[in-house]
Design a protein around this motif. Structure first.
Motif, short mmCIF file in Angstrom:
data_model
loop_
_atom_site.label_atom_id
_atom_site.label_comp_id
_atom_site.label_asym_id
_atom_site.label_seq_id
_atom_site.Cartn_x
_atom_site.Cartn_y
_atom_site.Cartn_z
N ALA A 62 4.53 11.37 68.28
CA ALA A 62 4.59 12.05 66.98
C ALA A 62 3.69 13.29 67.00
CB ALA A 62 4.16 11.10 65.85
N PHE A 63 2.48 13.16 67.51
CA PHE A 63 1.58 14.31 67.62
C PHE A 63 2.20 15.37 68.53
CE2 PHE A 63 -1.65 11.72 65.68
CZ PHE A 63 -2.53 12.63 65.12
N ALA A 64 2.70 14.94 69.67
CA ALA A 64 3.28 15.90 70.62
C ALA A 64 4.45 16.66 70.01
CB ALA A 64 3.72 15.16 71.90
N ARG A 65 5.27 15.96 69.25
CA ARG A 65 6.41 16.63 68.61
C ARG A 65 5.93 17.70 67.63
NH1 ARG A 65 11.53 14.29 65.16
NH2 ARG A 65 12.28 16.36 64.60
N GLU B 69 -8.43 19.33 61.66
CA GLU B 69 -8.08 20.75 61.70
C GLU B 69 -6.80 21.05 60.91
OE1 GLU B 69 -6.18 23.72 64.97
OE2 GLU B 69 -7.88 22.50 65.65
N LYS B 70 -5.80 20.19 61.03
CA LYS B 70 -4.48 20.48 60.45
C LYS B 70 -4.33 20.04 59.00
CE LYS B 70 -2.50 22.01 64.29
NZ LYS B 70 -1.95 23.34 64.42
N GLY B 71 -5.11 19.07 58.54
CA GLY B 71 -5.10 18.70 57.13
C GLY B 71 -4.11 17.61 56.73
N ASP B 72 -4.06 17.38 55.42
CA ASP B 72 -3.31 16.26 54.86
C ASP B 72 -1.80 16.36 55.05
OD1 ASP B 72 -5.55 14.84 54.07
OD2 ASP B 72 -5.58 15.72 52.06
N GLU B 73 -1.25 17.56 54.97
CA GLU B 73 0.20 17.69 55.14
C GLU B 73 0.61 17.27 56.56
OE1 GLU B 73 3.55 21.18 55.24
OE2 GLU B 73 2.01 21.33 53.69
N PHE B 74 -0.18 17.67 57.53
CA PHE B 74 0.08 17.28 58.92
C PHE B 74 -0.04 15.76 59.06
CE2 PHE B 74 -1.06 16.52 63.35
CZ PHE B 74 -0.16 17.34 64.04
N ARG B 75 -1.06 15.17 58.45
CA ARG B 75 -1.25 13.71 58.47
C ARG B 75 -0.01 13.01 57.91
NH1 ARG B 75 -5.74 10.80 58.60
NH2 ARG B 75 -7.03 12.59 58.05
N GLU B 76 0.49 13.51 56.79
CA GLU B 76 1.68 12.92 56.18
C GLU B 76 2.91 13.05 57.08
OE1 GLU B 76 1.70 10.92 53.57
OE2 GLU B 76 -0.47 11.25 53.47
N GLN B 77 3.01 14.17 57.81
CA GLN B 77 4.13 14.34 58.74
C GLN B 77 4.02 13.35 59.90
OE1 GLN B 77 3.55 18.54 59.57
NE2 GLN B 77 5.29 19.10 58.26
N ILE B 78 2.81 13.10 60.38
CA ILE B 78 2.61 12.11 61.44
C ILE B 78 3.03 10.73 60.94
CG2 ILE B 78 0.84 10.85 62.79
CD1 ILE B 78 1.45 13.57 64.01
N ILE B 79 2.57 10.37 59.77
CA ILE B 79 2.90 9.06 59.20
C ILE B 79 4.41 8.94 59.00
CG2 ILE B 79 2.65 7.58 57.15
CD1 ILE B 79 -0.27 8.71 56.96
N TYR B 80 5.04 10.01 58.54
CA TYR B 80 6.50 9.99 58.37
C TYR B 80 7.20 9.74 59.71
CZ TYR B 80 11.29 11.37 57.66
OH TYR B 80 12.67 11.37 57.65
N LEU B 81 6.82 10.49 60.75
CA LEU B 81 7.43 10.30 62.07
C LEU B 81 7.21 8.87 62.57
CD1 LEU B 81 6.67 13.68 63.88
CD2 LEU B 81 8.88 12.86 63.04
N SER C 241 6.87 6.26 60.71
CA SER C 241 7.74 5.38 59.92
C SER C 241 9.20 5.47 60.39
CB SER C 241 7.64 5.71 58.43
OG SER C 241 8.33 6.92 58.14
N GLN C 242 9.53 6.55 61.10
CA GLN C 242 10.87 6.72 61.65
C GLN C 242 11.00 6.16 63.07
OE1 GLN C 242 13.43 7.99 59.62
NE2 GLN C 242 11.72 7.59 58.23
N GLY C 243 9.93 5.53 63.57
CA GLY C 243 10.00 4.88 64.87
C GLY C 243 9.22 5.55 65.99
N TYR C 244 8.64 6.70 65.72
CA TYR C 244 7.83 7.36 66.75
C TYR C 244 6.54 6.59 66.96
CZ TYR C 244 10.47 11.76 66.98
OH TYR C 244 11.42 12.72 67.19
N LYS C 245 6.10 6.52 68.20
CA LYS C 245 4.76 6.06 68.50
C LYS C 245 3.80 7.21 68.16
CE LYS C 245 5.63 2.00 70.31
NZ LYS C 245 5.21 0.80 69.62
N THR C 246 2.53 6.91 68.09
CA THR C 246 1.55 7.90 67.62
C THR C 246 1.51 9.16 68.48
OG1 THR C 246 0.23 6.13 66.67
CG2 THR C 246 -0.87 8.24 67.00
N GLU C 247 1.30 9.01 69.78
CA GLU C 247 1.15 10.19 70.64
C GLU C 247 2.42 11.03 70.68
OE1 GLU C 247 -0.09 7.20 71.22
OE2 GLU C 247 -2.23 7.62 71.38
#
Length: 179
Positions: free
Chosen positions: A154-157, A132-144, A146-152
């Protein structure tokens, strides 16, 4: 939607997904664990993995002691092999981990069908959000991540979800599928 219960989708995926497919086949994991309905879950199937992300294989296990011994038999000689029985959310679980080539691997067993386990439900909810959110959102998740966030978390943030991020993602899954 991708059928995540059949690994064939990995053959047409990213380089990392193709490598994961190769590793799972070389180790014969899906075939050896076939009676336990194994499913690859986590970040690699939905393309939000980091270079050190592991292969998370979840299994539906009714006889935990037999599964425990089977994992030792099949993978006990792999580098870094470790296995334990733990209680997760009041559910007895088996967790085995080891390394193979460039992948850390974790095999997880619970007496819950794989498509009803939290790891799978998280992955499906995250997949739908990414779609739904697209590639930019995916890149933001990956960035978070890479900064130490766990997956869930990162999504919640990024989604501005309050409370426990793991529970929030499960609630999104259940709402999406009217559970």
């Amino acid at each position: 939607m991708i059928n995540f219960t059949n690994l064939e989708y990995l053959k047409e995926g990213t380089i990392r997904q193709k490598e994961a497919y190769k590793v799972l086949n070389e180790l014969n994991i899906i075939e050896d664990l076939e009676p336990y309905s194994p499913v690859l879950s986590g970040t690699i199937p939905i393309n939000i993995d980091l270079p050190d992300s592991d292969l998370d294989v979840i299994c539906y296990v009714s006889e935990l002691n037999i599964f425990y011994q089977l994992l030792i038999h099949l993978y006990g000689e792999q580098p870094g092999f470790n296995i334990k029985s733990v209680i997760i959310n009041d559910i007895e679980s088996i967790v085995a981990s080891f390394a193979y080539q460039d992948f850390p691997i974790e095999i997880f067993g619970q007496n819950i069908p794989t498509t009803r386990q939290n790891a799978y439900k998280h992955m499906i909810a995250e997949y739908m959000i990414l779609k739904e959110k697209g590639d930019e959102f995916r890149e933001q998740i990956i960035y978070l991540k890479s900064q130490g966030y766990k997956t869930e978390p990162a999504f919640a943030r990024l989604l501005e979800l309050d409370g426990d991020p793991y529970l929030s993602i499960l609630q999104l899954h259940d709402k999406q599928f009217d559970i």
